[in-house]
Design a protein around this motif. Structure first.
Motif, PDB file in Angstrom:
ATOM      1  N   GLY A  84       0.818  -1.207   0.000  1.00 47.53           N
ATOM      2  CA  GLY A  84       0.000   0.000   0.000  1.00 47.53           C
ATOM      3  C   GLY A  84       0.852   1.257   0.000  1.00 47.53           C
ATOM      4  N   LEU A  85       1.909   1.283   0.804  1.00 49.08           N
ATOM      5  CA  LEU A  85       2.815   2.432   0.813  1.00 49.08           C
ATOM      6  C   LEU A  85       3.558   2.557  -0.519  1.00 49.08           C
ATOM      7  CD1 LEU A  85       4.281   2.136   4.430  1.00 49.08           C
ATOM      8  CD2 LEU A  85       2.542   3.731   3.608  1.00 49.08           C
ATOM      9  N   GLN A  86       3.914   1.429  -1.117  1.00 46.10           N
ATOM     10  CA  GLN A  86       4.553   1.455  -2.441  1.00 46.10           C
ATOM     11  C   GLN A  86       3.622   2.089  -3.468  1.00 46.10           C
ATOM     12  OE1 GLN A  86       5.330  -2.424  -4.043  1.00 46.10           O
ATOM     13  NE2 GLN A  86       6.343  -1.659  -5.892  1.00 46.10           N
ATOM     14  N   HIS A  87       2.352   1.683  -3.428  1.00 42.48           N
ATOM     15  CA  HIS A  87       1.367   2.240  -4.360  1.00 42.48           C
ATOM     16  C   HIS A  87       1.131   3.721  -4.071  1.00 42.48           C
ATOM     17  CE1 HIS A  87      -2.073   2.204  -7.094  1.00 42.48           C
ATOM     18  NE2 HIS A  87      -2.765   2.837  -6.150  1.00 42.48           N
ATOM     19  N   LEU A  88       1.135   4.102  -2.793  1.00 40.37           N
ATOM     20  CA  LEU A  88       0.875   5.494  -2.425  1.00 40.37           C
ATOM     21  C   LEU A  88       2.011   6.410  -2.847  1.00 40.37           C
ATOM     22  CD1 LEU A  88      -0.911   7.536  -0.866  1.00 40.37           C
ATOM     23  CD2 LEU A  88       0.371   6.910   1.197  1.00 40.37           C
ATOM     24  N   PHE A  89       3.253   5.972  -2.629  1.00 38.06           N
ATOM     25  CA  PHE A  89       4.407   6.827  -2.933  1.00 38.06           C
ATOM     26  C   PHE A  89       4.989   6.574  -4.320  1.00 38.06           C
ATOM     27  CE2 PHE A  89       4.609   6.537   1.790  1.00 38.06           C
ATOM     28  CZ  PHE A  89       4.329   7.866   2.057  1.00 38.06           C
ATOM     29  N   GLY A  90       4.479   5.572  -5.043  1.00 34.15           N
ATOM     30  CA  GLY A  90       4.946   5.311  -6.395  1.00 34.15           C
ATOM     31  C   GLY A  90       6.361   4.796  -6.476  1.00 34.15           C
ATOM     32  N   THR A  91       6.812   4.027  -5.486  1.00 35.82           N
ATOM     33  CA  THR A  91       8.172   3.490  -5.486  1.00 35.82           C
ATOM     34  C   THR A  91       8.225   2.175  -6.246  1.00 35.82           C
ATOM     35  OG1 THR A  91       7.775   2.349  -3.389  1.00 35.82           O
ATOM     36  CG2 THR A  91       8.651   4.596  -3.279  1.00 35.82           C
ATOM     37  N   ASP A  92       9.466   1.755  -6.564  1.00 35.98           N
ATOM     38  CA  ASP A  92       9.647   0.504  -7.291  1.00 35.98           C
ATOM     39  C   ASP A  92       9.575  -0.717  -6.381  1.00 35.98           C
ATOM     40  OD1 ASP A  92       9.999   1.930  -9.637  1.00 35.98           O
ATOM     41  OD2 ASP A  92      12.177   2.097  -9.345  1.00 35.98           O
ATOM     42  N   GLN A  93       9.862  -0.527  -5.092  1.00 36.21           N
ATOM     43  CA  GLN A  93       9.888  -1.638  -4.152  1.00 36.21           C
ATOM     44  C   GLN A  93       8.913  -1.366  -2.997  1.00 36.21           C
ATOM     45  OE1 GLN A  93      11.575  -4.441  -4.626  1.00 36.21           O
ATOM     46  NE2 GLN A  93      12.486  -3.669  -6.525  1.00 36.21           N
ATOM     47  N   PRO A  94       8.440  -2.428  -2.324  1.00 40.23           N
ATOM     48  CA  PRO A  94       7.580  -2.221  -1.152  1.00 40.23           C
ATOM     49  C   PRO A  94       8.284  -1.369  -0.101  1.00 40.23           C
ATOM     50  CG  PRO A  94       7.538  -4.512  -1.844  1.00 40.23           C
ATOM     51  CD  PRO A  94       8.611  -3.855  -2.658  1.00 40.23           C
ATOM     52  N   VAL A  95       7.517  -0.553   0.592  1.00 37.83           N
ATOM     53  CA  VAL A  95       8.053   0.388   1.569  1.00 37.83           C
ATOM     54  C   VAL A  95       7.938  -0.208   2.976  1.00 37.83           C
ATOM     55  CG1 VAL A  95       7.849   2.708   2.556  1.00 37.83           C
ATOM     56  CG2 VAL A  95       7.413   2.333   0.116  1.00 37.83           C
ATOM     57  N   LEU A  96       9.054  -0.192   3.711  1.00 43.25           N
ATOM     58  CA  LEU A  96       9.127  -0.660   5.098  1.00 43.25           C
ATOM     59  C   LEU A  96       8.630  -2.100   5.281  1.00 43.25           C
ATOM     60  CD1 LEU A  96       7.874   2.523   6.990  1.00 43.25           C
ATOM     61  CD2 LEU A  96      10.224   1.785   6.606  1.00 43.25           C
ATOM     62  N   PRO A  97       9.093  -3.018   4.439  1.00 45.27           N
ATOM     63  CA  PRO A  97       8.695  -4.414   4.665  1.00 45.27           C
ATOM     64  C   PRO A  97       9.519  -5.021   5.799  1.00 45.27           C
ATOM     65  CG  PRO A  97      10.193  -4.302   2.814  1.00 45.27           C
ATOM     66  CD  PRO A  97       9.984  -2.883   3.270  1.00 45.27           C
ATOM     67  N   PHE A  98       8.927  -5.968   6.474  1.00 44.55           N
ATOM     68  CA  PHE A  98       9.635  -6.695   7.528  1.00 44.55           C
ATOM     69  C   PHE A  98       9.951  -8.101   7.034  1.00 44.55           C
ATOM     70  CE2 PHE A  98       7.463  -3.456  10.034  1.00 44.55           C
ATOM     71  CZ  PHE A  98       8.463  -3.061  10.899  1.00 44.55           C
ATOM     72  N   SER A  99      11.178  -8.523   7.281  1.00 42.41           N
ATOM     73  CA  SER A  99      11.587  -9.874   6.906  1.00 42.41           C
ATOM     74  C   SER A  99      12.676 -10.323   7.873  1.00 42.41           C
ATOM     75  CB  SER A  99      12.110  -9.917   5.464  1.00 42.41           C
ATOM     76  OG  SER A  99      13.246  -9.062   5.320  1.00 42.41           O
ATOM     77  N   GLY A 100      12.994 -11.598   7.843  1.00 45.88           N
ATOM     78  CA  GLY A 100      14.054 -12.112   8.683  1.00 45.88           C
ATOM     79  C   GLY A 100      13.760 -11.931  10.161  1.00 45.88           C
ATOM     80  N   ILE A 101      14.812 -11.635  10.928  1.00 39.81           N
ATOM     81  CA  ILE A 101      14.692 -11.497  12.377  1.00 39.81           C
ATOM     82  C   ILE A 101      13.777 -10.328  12.745  1.00 39.81           C
ATOM     83  CG2 ILE A 101      15.976 -10.961  14.480  1.00 39.81           C
ATOM     84  CD1 ILE A 101      18.296 -12.541  13.402  1.00 39.81           C
ATOM     85  N   ALA A 102      13.806  -9.245  11.961  1.00 37.11           N
ATOM     86  CA  ALA A 102      12.929  -8.106  12.241  1.00 37.11           C
ATOM     87  C   ALA A 102      11.461  -8.517  12.175  1.00 37.11           C
ATOM     88  CB  ALA A 102      13.210  -6.971  11.263  1.00 37.11           C
TER      89      ALA A 102
END
Length: 593
Positions: free
Chosen positions: A157-175
């Motif tokens: 949703g943030l990617q779509h809102l800001f028009g970025t190429d990658q997802p914004v603030l995704p969590f993965s791994g230990i985070a």
């Protein structure tokens, strides 16, 4: 054989002779009845055998499997091998310690704000603050994956809102694992700290302020020491739950944890190495449990004053009230988002959600399939059957152990309590490996039958895992009952079993039912142990959800999860009513007294 006490008007009663030999039916009761010194051991012996056979003996079997024919070679590999084992242990400990820190900050801060301040939206937050804890572990992890991972709703949703190429603030791994742990385990700290703050005497804190202490010093020297027992208890729960966590590392791709390595080695057919991991993890869990109990008991944190409970402070600043309202609405959205996500995805069409922010096609077919297709409905039947059988066993054994520990005097009472605590301290993966090691061949406790691969190994695993829930609930209820009630019934001639069943057990019933409901609902949602010992015929709901997720049938998986969530909320409502009934009964008894 007796006379009335001497007095001016006393009348001597002629002695009545009786046959000194009691009837045959009463002779054994007098020799081994409730008044006999042998009675506690007769009651405790089968309970001790059950705990030894299904909790302690499987632990020894796992250790024996880990040493095998090569002695300590597996442990040498664990310590000096390619580093995977050491990395898994260190990672698990770091994740657990970080989870304790984060959950402590969130839980204690929420408890302090809600119990010490009054602001707009406070009642709403109090009503829903425990929602994340109500989610089954697998469903909770899946909901956070659907929300916060690289393919989740919020980053997309943030990617779509800001028009970025990658997802914004995704969590993965230990985070990602820490996000799941924080939002699902902070209620441990919140509940413990809330209870401590409500019962804390405010005069102690006020005296410190009057003597010139600042807020930081009051927190350090007054509040934190008084909160220590609650914080230690919550830390213990969070650390051990985090150490046993399997679903969050699985879904967020963290392979270097002890639980994941147990699963990987078991899946690869290396049971000795899986047993080595399980033994080490079990020892770490038990040592941490004993260490925290020692730390909690080394000092006294009781207040000697008798003040009244603290009152909430009203936030009067207009800016502060608006900020509090905005924060309340944000907290409400964050707390309800996991359940709302599962509910939304449960009605999505399988295979329709690819790169969109939210599913684009919705249907009721997921629920229709579950209830109309016998193959899809079978996991529900399996979970209900296995959890019900395990719960019945937990009630019988848990109530009797609670009675023995609370009401009977016998040597080894502490060991019986520790044996139940061991079952609670062991992670689900360790319990599964223990049962695999113990019952891959027939023995006396399986009546010579091999249980692995059969229906009965699953209820047995649930019984071992959730027996402490019924035991603790029954023990807490029994601690509030006056023993003289049962003694009065026995003085009137009732045998022990009748006095126990008609007096003590009836008074314990609300607590027993609450613990049984908790054990039942945990059994329905159990995944960690199930994934290691299930078969295609005994697949429970949790395993079916996991399999559907890997088959990209996300909608059907969420539909199964939504059924679990509904069941949990029903149980929470029933348990709340039982607790209200218990409080009303205690108040009525106190008023009558």
């Amino acid at each position: 054989m007796s006379t009335l006490p001497a007095s001016p008007s006393a009348v001597t009663v002629p002695p009545v002779t009786e046959d000194p030999t009691p009837p045959r039916g009463r002779r054994s009761w007098n020799a081994f009845g409730a008044n006999s010194p042998w009675f506690p051991y007769l009651l405790v012996l089968p309970l001790a055998l059950i705990l030894f056979g299904y909790v302690v003996q499987p632990m020894f079997a796992t250790f024996a499997e880990s040493v095998g024919v090569d002695g300590v070679e597996n442990y040498a590999t664990f310590l000096t091998g390619d580093g995977v084992a050491r990395s898994a242990l260190v990672t698990s400990l770091i994740i657990s310690a970080a989870s304790v820190l984060l959950c402590g900050i969130v839980g204690v801060a929420m408890a302090f704000l809600l119990k010490r301040f009054s602001f707009p939206g406070r009642r709403l937050i109090e009503a829903i603050i425990l929602v994340p804890a109500a989610l089954p572990p697998l469903i909770g992890a899946i909901s956070f994956q659907l929300l916060y991972s690289e393919t989740g709703i919020l980053p997309r949703g943030l990617q779509h809102l800001f028009g970025t190429d990658q997802p914004v603030l995704p969590f993965s791994g230990i985070a990602g694992v820490l996000v799941v742990h924080t939002f699902t385990m902070y209620p441990f700290f919140y509940l413990a700290a809330s209870a401590a703050l409500v019962g804390m005497d405010p005069s102690v804190e006020e005296a410190a302020y009057n003597l010139g202490a600042g807020r930081i010093r009051v927190w350090r020297t007054v509040l934190l020491p008084m909160l220590t027992p609650a914080l230690v208890s919550a830390s213990l729960l969070v650390f051990m739950t985090s150490l046993a966590s399997y679903t969050a590392p699985l879904l967020f791709g963290v392979d270097q944890t002890m639980t994941m390595q147990i699963y990987i080695n078991r899946t690869n057919g290396d049971l000795p190495m899986a047993s080595t991991y399980a033994s080490v993890l079990g020892v770490v869990s038990v040592l941490f449990l004993l260490g925290m109990r020692w730390y909690e008991g080394r000092r006294s944190y009781r207040s000697q004053s008798k003040g009244i409970a603290a009152h909430r402070r009203e936030i009067t600043n207009p800016v502060g009230r608006w900020l509090a309202l905005a924060a309340s609405l944000l907290a409400t959205a964050v707390l309800l988002a996991p359940v709302a996500t599962i509910a939304l995805v449960a009605f999505s069409q399988d295979g329709s959600w690819t790169t969109e922010v939210i599913p684009s096609a919705y249907t009721m077919q997921n629920f229709v399939t579950i209830f109309s297709d016998p193959k899809a409905f079978q996991p529900i039947v399996n979970s209900l059957q296995m959890s019900l059988i395990a719960t019945l066993g937990c009630v019988v054994v848990g109530v009797l152990i609670a009675y023995a520990v609370r009401r009977l005097n016998f040597r080894g009472r502490g060991l019986l309590d520790v044996a139940v605590m061991l079952a609670w301290a062991l992670p689900g993966t360790v319990v599964a490996i223990n049962l695999i090691s113990a019952f891959s061949t027939g023995n006396a406790f399986s009546f010579g039958q091999v249980l692995i691969g059969t229906f009965w190994i699953m209820p047995l695993a649930y019984f071992v895992r959730f027996l402490p829930l019924v035991f603790r609930s029954s023990s807490a209820t029994l601690a509030q009952l006056d023993p003289s009630l049962e003694e009065a019934a026995r003085n009137l001639g009732a045998p022990w079993w009748r006095a126990f069943g008609t007096v003590t057990l009836r008074l314990m019933l609300p607590g027993v039912v609450a613990g049984a409901l908790l054990a039942f609902v945990h059994g329905v949602g159990e995944f960690v142990a199930s994934v290691l010992i299930y078969t295609s015929e005994t697949s429970p709901i949790s395993v079916e959800i996991n399999n559907r997720m890997y088959s990209f049938e996300v909608g059907t998986a969420a539909a199964y999860g939504m059924l679990q969530v509904v069941l949990i909320f029903v149980v929470m409502v029933v348990s709340g009513r039982l607790e209200s009934g218990r409080k009303a009964s205690r108040e009525a008894a106190q008023w009558t007294a």
